[in-house]
Design an enzyme around this catalytic site. Structure first.
Site, PDB file in Angstrom:
ATOM      1  N   GLY A 255      -6.073  38.718 -14.484  1.00  0.00           N
ATOM      2  CA  GLY A 255      -6.370  39.904 -13.691  1.00  0.00           C
ATOM      3  C   GLY A 255      -5.159  40.787 -13.455  1.00  0.00           C
ATOM      4  O   GLY A 255      -5.186  41.984 -13.737  1.00  0.00           O
ATOM      5  N   ALA A 256      -4.105  40.189 -12.935  1.00  0.00           N
ATOM      6  CA  ALA A 256      -2.907  40.960 -12.624  1.00  0.00           C
ATOM      7  C   ALA A 256      -1.792  39.997 -12.262  1.00  0.00           C
ATOM      8  O   ALA A 256      -2.038  38.797 -12.102  1.00  0.00           O
ATOM      9  CB  ALA A 256      -3.167  41.909 -11.451  1.00  0.00           C
TER      10      ALA A 256
ATOM     11  N   GLU B  35       1.951  39.434  -9.937  1.00  0.00           N
ATOM     12  CA  GLU B  35       2.693  39.888  -8.758  1.00  0.00           C
ATOM     13  C   GLU B  35       4.201  39.990  -8.942  1.00  0.00           C
ATOM     14  O   GLU B  35       4.941  39.833  -7.966  1.00  0.00           O
ATOM     15  CB  GLU B  35       2.387  38.917  -7.607  1.00  0.00           C
ATOM     16  CG  GLU B  35       2.973  37.487  -7.758  1.00  0.00           C
ATOM     17  CD  GLU B  35       2.041  36.458  -8.367  1.00  0.00           C
ATOM     18  OE1 GLU B  35       1.108  36.850  -9.094  1.00  0.00           O
ATOM     19  OE2 GLU B  35       2.261  35.258  -8.127  1.00  0.00           O
TER      20      GLU B  35
ATOM     21  N   GLU C 184      -1.610  30.668  -4.385  1.00  0.00           N
ATOM     22  CA  GLU C 184      -2.869  31.278  -4.828  1.00  0.00           C
ATOM     23  C   GLU C 184      -4.005  31.112  -3.822  1.00  0.00           C
ATOM     24  O   GLU C 184      -4.707  32.061  -3.509  1.00  0.00           O
ATOM     25  CB  GLU C 184      -3.273  30.750  -6.207  1.00  0.00           C
ATOM     26  CG  GLU C 184      -2.303  31.148  -7.331  1.00  0.00           C
ATOM     27  CD  GLU C 184      -2.092  32.657  -7.465  1.00  0.00           C
ATOM     28  OE1 GLU C 184      -2.853  33.441  -6.876  1.00  0.00           O
ATOM     29  OE2 GLU C 184      -1.139  33.044  -8.179  1.00  0.00           O
TER      30      GLU C 184
ATOM     31  N   GLU D 271       4.581  34.370 -15.710  1.00  0.00           N
ATOM     32  CA  GLU D 271       3.932  33.218 -15.097  1.00  0.00           C
ATOM     33  C   GLU D 271       2.961  32.625 -16.122  1.00  0.00           C
ATOM     34  O   GLU D 271       2.215  33.380 -16.739  1.00  0.00           O
ATOM     35  CB  GLU D 271       3.158  33.608 -13.843  1.00  0.00           C
ATOM     36  CG  GLU D 271       2.620  32.368 -13.117  1.00  0.00           C
ATOM     37  CD  GLU D 271       1.894  32.694 -11.811  1.00  0.00           C
ATOM     38  OE1 GLU D 271       1.699  33.886 -11.490  1.00  0.00           O
ATOM     39  OE2 GLU D 271       1.523  31.740 -11.121  1.00  0.00           O
TER      40      GLU D 271
ATOM     41  N   GLU E 296      -2.357  41.031  -5.220  1.00  0.00           N
ATOM     42  CA  GLU E 296      -1.008  41.047  -5.803  1.00  0.00           C
ATOM     43  C   GLU E 296       0.011  41.537  -4.780  1.00  0.00           C
ATOM     44  O   GLU E 296       1.114  41.003  -4.694  1.00  0.00           O
ATOM     45  CB  GLU E 296      -0.971  41.916  -7.067  1.00  0.00           C
ATOM     46  CG  GLU E 296      -1.989  41.546  -8.146  1.00  0.00           C
ATOM     47  CD  GLU E 296      -2.031  40.068  -8.518  1.00  0.00           C
ATOM     48  OE1 GLU E 296      -0.994  39.397  -8.427  1.00  0.00           O
ATOM     49  OE2 GLU E 296      -3.124  39.589  -8.886  1.00  0.00           O
TER      50      GLU E 296
ATOM     51  N   HIS F  45       0.948  38.801  -2.394  1.00  0.00           N
ATOM     52  CA  HIS F  45       1.845  37.797  -2.965  1.00  0.00           C
ATOM     53  C   HIS F  45       3.312  38.073  -2.621  1.00  0.00           C
ATOM     54  O   HIS F  45       4.142  37.171  -2.698  1.00  0.00           O
ATOM     55  CB  HIS F  45       1.713  37.784  -4.488  1.00  0.00           C
ATOM     56  CG  HIS F  45       0.714  36.790  -5.032  1.00  0.00           C
ATOM     57  ND1 HIS F  45       0.633  35.496  -4.581  1.00  0.00           N
ATOM     58  CD2 HIS F  45      -0.214  36.905  -6.023  1.00  0.00           C
ATOM     59  CE1 HIS F  45      -0.313  34.858  -5.263  1.00  0.00           C
ATOM     60  NE2 HIS F  45      -0.848  35.687  -6.134  1.00  0.00           N
TER      61      HIS F  45
HETATM   62  N1  TRP Z   1      -0.350  34.936 -10.460  1.00  0.00           N
HETATM   63  C1  TRP Z   1      -1.399  35.764 -10.954  1.00  0.00           C
HETATM   64  C2  TRP Z   1      -2.341  36.014  -9.764  1.00  0.00           C
HETATM   65  O1  TRP Z   1      -2.104  36.823  -8.975  1.00  0.00           O
HETATM   66  C3  TRP Z   1      -2.202  35.233 -12.064  1.00  0.00           C
HETATM   67  C4  TRP Z   1      -1.571  34.732 -13.306  1.00  0.00           C
HETATM   68  C5  TRP Z   1      -1.162  33.495 -13.557  1.00  0.00           C
HETATM   69  C6  TRP Z   1      -1.484  35.391 -14.537  1.00  0.00           C
HETATM   70  N2  TRP Z   1      -0.824  33.338 -14.857  1.00  0.00           N
HETATM   71  C7  TRP Z   1      -1.028  34.480 -15.484  1.00  0.00           C
HETATM   72  C8  TRP Z   1      -1.762  36.676 -14.927  1.00  0.00           C
HETATM   73  C9  TRP Z   1      -0.900  34.802 -16.821  1.00  0.00           C
HETATM   74  C10 TRP Z   1      -1.614  37.002 -16.268  1.00  0.00           C
HETATM   75  C11 TRP Z   1      -1.205  36.081 -17.207  1.00  0.00           C
HETATM   76  O2  TRP Z   1      -3.280  35.340  -9.535  1.00  0.00           O
HETATM   77 ZN    ZN Z   2      -2.541  35.276  -7.278  1.00  0.00          ZN
END
Ligand code: TRP
Ligand code: ZN
Length: 880
Positions: free
Chosen positions: A269-270, A272, A328, A128, A306, A309
């Site tokens: 952060g993390a 999904e 989000e 992502e 996560e 999600h």
């Molecule tokens: N979708 C992730 C979340 O839970 C965040 C995210 C978006 C992300 N782009 C990213 C994490 C790039 C790491 C690197 O909010």
């Molecule tokens: Zn998210």
């Protein structure tokens, strides 16, 4: 060197993809510098896209092309064009066809941490938003959903663990070689941004969960060897999240396995990824010796986020990246609700609003302001913002306030029912709530397209002879980039009326005029101006407005300290009780920053009665005792901000409070001493937070006893929360012994990178004038690294966003330092560089000399050769 010309992507230009991809079969041979990816995809032209032949254009990003086959035969040279950034099949056949593309990537050289890269030797991916195209050529957009099968192959010793999305289908060794493989199949169609793989030599812990319909799920958490003892809390949080989603929303997990992998190099952060979440290890690893209570709370929230999600994001995904808040904002709302149920709802609301006001409000009030659903972008990575996440969550919360608990749940049920398997939009989301409840949400929808923080100006009037009490509320919204004129929004304003004893008066029984906009205790503002009149009554009530912070707005209420003290002492709404205390403090601090701090003694005694009141949760009392931050005060002042004056005023108020409350503090501190072993639960964490807030206040008195107490807490603490709180209070106060304690801390924890992050941050946030010099030295320290995002955020990020006086130094040296590092970092990791640069977003609110230096720093960044579009976009919008 040339810079890419930015292309503007617009929501209005959305068109569905000409081709759909039905299945994806990946064969990935992992190698440190030459990983080979063979991707076999089945495609067809989508219905309704005409009959003529259309070229198939696949996205790529920095790929080494190896070969291409069509339906099993090598493609002729004139049948396609290819570059590092694109593959074009000039004349695809009709009907279903199969394309096999082989690419080569170098995961070790991937410093952007997008696509396939290595973290401490472990292969991992981040796709992502647009990272999949750094692995293979693809229709890399969220509305192309396909079923993936992934075969992973690697050297057995280098990567004994090979994980993919979905369920494990096959595994084995490759005869006569030192290599082995696994095959993973994910039956749920998904967009490419949810693809993931992990390969490495990892330790793990395992558990299981049985869903409400009786399906067993294997749970695994994978970490570097020697860290498996730090995963128990994350596992517990995962199981509680799985249970909560069943109870709160009726949502069950849908695969046989759920794996989490913690890595130490991660941009955010993390992530999904379906069935294979990848985490920044700071949101997984914890034990009492190395993690604070705040770390535990963050782990619980991010694990939940996560996991949630899986339904809000994965099963139902976004049609395009403009709809990012669809997943989000909604998922933040869900994780906030989860944490509220696990902990104290009022305290959680206070900390969420603190975060919203400190991160989202400045964004919405500055040059980077954008709607929760933006209408154009040049770099999507720059839109993972507080507005999309935090304000996006507030919109979901308002929806619940407007529709009621049952109406909201009915809308959510319809959404899951109707859109499971879809890539959808905010329009479809809102339509579910409108249909399920029969309510008109057209005006509410403006919240998604209109940027800026609305302002409510409220006045009250009391007519002695009639006994009528009137409230007049006006709404407005300041202009934001590209949006000079705003329309009135539908704003739910929760309110209460307190009698002279502090008790709630029955609102519905008192409505005299304008009650058609009231539903229960919620006033539904739809026009620019509203008036409601209550009464008759004997004495004027005290108005408690925007209870629970029922809308993300700035409130200006014409009131006085008597009313604020009344709310602070007795409001039944915990949030507004806290807000009243903050308002009182803010008024003092604004006056103080203008040079005239005169403290209302009633405020300090009200503070004392709250912190002594054992019927209140300690965590709540700690929130009341924590004065507004320097950034909060700067935001209230709004223009010509002088951070030094604010710092001085805040310090002076603390000294005054420490003097007045002084005699009570030592006994309070002692009474709050814990007994027994450390537990991270909310009650114990609350007790520690109050005790540490008391300690911090004691230090403001400057007494030797207070300093001695902080030292002894540092030495004897049996957990990181108390040890770090003592260290932090000593460093922030500029104690003579601070350097020695910092050395001791480094000595103790030098092998714990996540604790070293705390050590870096606390030094970066120290308000003393020699801080910048120390921070520059720290960038050369062996414990620091520019290639690890956590280190960069802990040192440079903490300096830029957590140290108002030193970042905004009047001589501009703070700005120059951050700009230098944005420039350096841009070459290796543009995503982290551009995030760091957003710390300049409020530069126009500063004094003129500071503005001059900030403009110069931003311009210097723009003048750099070969700037990434990430950093260019932020720098240009900041200067516009
Ligand atoms: N979708 C992730 C979340 O839970 C965040 C995210 C978006 C992300 N782009 C990213 C994490 C790039 C790491 C690197 O909010
Ligand atoms: Zn998210």
């Amino acid at each position: 060197m040339r810079t890419e010309t930015p292309v503007v992507i617009r929501l209005d230009d959305y068109t569905p993809s000409t081709y759909s991809i039905e299945t994806v079969s990946l064969d990935i041979k992992l190698h440190p510098t030459e990983t080979l990816i063979t991707s076999t995809i089945t495609l067809r032209k989508r219905e309704g896209t005409g009959t003529e032949t259309a070229a198939l254009v696949l996205d790529g990003d920095d790929l080494d092309f190896v070969s291409a086959d069509l339906d099993g035969a090598a493609l002729a040279d004139d049948a396609y064009t290819v570059s590092r950034d694109q593959f074009v099949l000039l004349a695809p056949p009709e009907g279903l066809f199969t394309l096999t593309l082989t690419t080569k990537v170098d995961p070790t050289a991937n410093t952007r941490l997008m696509g396939l890269y290595r973290s401490s030797g472990t292969y991992c991916t981040q796709c992502e938003a647009e990272g999949f195209r750094r692995i293979t050529y693809f229709l890399d957009r969220p509305d192309v959903l396909a079923v993936y099968t992934t075969r992973l192959e690697a050297n057995k010793a280098e990567a004994p663990i090979l994980l993919g999305n979905g369920n494990l289908q096959d595994s084995g060794t490759i005869e006569g070689t030192d290599r082995h493989f696994t095959v993973w199949h994910d039956p749920h169609p998904k967009p490419s941004y949810l693809f993931a793989l992990v390969g490495g030599d990892l330790a793990s812990i395992h558990d299981s969960f049985t869903t409400s319909s009786g399906k067993p799920v294997e749970l695994g958490i994978y970490v570097e060897h020697g860290k498996e003892h730090l995963c128990a809390y994350a596992m517990d949080a995962l199981k509680r999240s799985m249970k909560w989603d069943e109870d709160a929303f009726g949502l069950e997990y849908d695969l046989d396995v759920f794996n989490i992998v913690a890595v130490s190099d991660f941009n955010m952060g993390a992530m999904e990824n379906k069935g294979l979440n990848i985490f920044n290890d700071k949101y997984v690893l914890a034990n009492p010796e190395t993690a604070t209570d705040q770390d535990y709370a963050n782990i619980e929230a991010v694990i939940a986020h996560e996991y949630f999600h899986n339904w809000t994001g994965n099963r139902i995904t976004c049609r395009d990246w403009f709809q990012l808040c669809l997943k989000e904002g909604l998922t933040v709302f869900r994780d906030q609700e989860f944490s509220s149920d696990m902990r104290s709802r009022a305290v959680k609301r206070i900390s969420d609003v603190r975060l919203l006001k400190s991160h989202q409000f400045p964004e919405d009030g500055g040059p980077l302001a954008h709607p929760v659903r933006p209408e154009s972008y040049t770099e999507i990575n720059n839109f993972y913002t507080a507005t999309v996440y935090e304000k996006g969550s507030e919109l979901c919360r308002m929806l619940k306030t407007i529709l009621g608990d049952d109406g909201f749940r009915a809308g959510m049920d319809l959404y899951f029912d109707r859109h499971d398997g879809d890539a959808t939009t905010i329009e479809s989301f809102l339509a579910c709530f409108a249909e399920a409840t029969g309510q008109d949400l057209d005006q509410f929808k403006l919240w998604y397209s209109q940027a800026g923080t609305p302002e409510l100006i409220v006045s009250t009037d009391w007519d002695f002879s009639s006994g009528l009490f009137g409230i007049t509320i006006e709404q407005s919204c300041p202009p934001t980039p590209g949006q000079p004129v705003k329309q009135p929004l539908h704003i739910p304003v929760r309110l209460g009326l307190l009698n002279e004893h502090g008790a709630d008066m029955p609102i519905s029984a008192l409505i005299h005029e304008g009650g058609d906009h009231l539903q229960g205790d919620v006033l539904h503002m739809r026009q620019g101006r509203h008036r409601v009149v209550f009464g008759p009554m004997e004495t004027p009530p005290v108005l408690s407005l925007l209870r629970g912070f029922s809308a993300p707005v700035n409130l200006t209420l014409q009131t006085d300290n008597d009313s604020r003290l009344h709310l602070m002492a007795s409001d039944s709404d915990g949030f507004n009780r806290w807000q009243a205390a903050q308002d009182l403090a803010t008024r003092h601090l604004i006056d103080g920053a203008r040079g005239t701090l005169s403290v209302d003694p009633r405020f300090l005694s009200a503070l004392l009665s709250i912190i002594r009141d054992d019927s209140l949760e300690p965590a709540f009392r700690a929130q009341v005792l924590t004065l507004p931050s320097e950034a909060d005060i700067a935001r209230e002042i709004g223009k010509d901000v002088d951070p030094d004056a604010i710092h001085t005023a805040r310090k002076a108020l603390k000294v005054k409070a420490a003097e007045t409350l002084g005699p009570d503090l030592p006994s309070l501190y002692r009474a709050l001493e814990g007994s027994g072993a450390y537990s991270p639960d909310a009650a114990e964490a609350g007790r520690r937070s109050l005790r540490n807030a008391v300690l911090d206040l004691m230090l403001a008195s400057g007494s030797d006893e207070a300093y001695a107490l902080a030292h002894s807490q540092y030495e004897t603490a049996n957990n990181m929360t108390d040890r770090f709180a003592a260290l932090s209070t000593l460093v922030m106060a500029g104690a003579e012994t601070a350097d020695a304690v910092l050395d001791d801390f480094h000595e103790r924890y030098q092998h714990h990178a996540l604790v070293i992050d705390k050590w870096l941050s606390v030094q970066a946030m120290a308000p003393q004038s020699d801080t910048l010099g120390k921070v520059i030295d720290l960038t050369r320290h062996s414990s620091f690294s520019m290639s690890n995002p956590n280190r960069v955020r802990s040192l440079i990020g903490a300096f830029a966003t957590g140290n108002p006086t030193q970042f905004h130094r009047a001589d501009g040296a703070g700005y120059a330092f951050v700009a230098d590092h944005v420039i350096t970092l841009d070459d290796s990791n543009p995503q982290v560089a551009s995030r760091l640069l957003t710390s300049f977003r409020s530069w126009r609110a500063m004094t003129e000399d500071r503005q001059h230096h900030a403009r110069e720093a931003l311009q210097r960044i723009l003048d750099k050769d070969s700037l990434s579009k990430d950093v260019r976009d932020i720098a240009e919008r900041s200067l516009a």
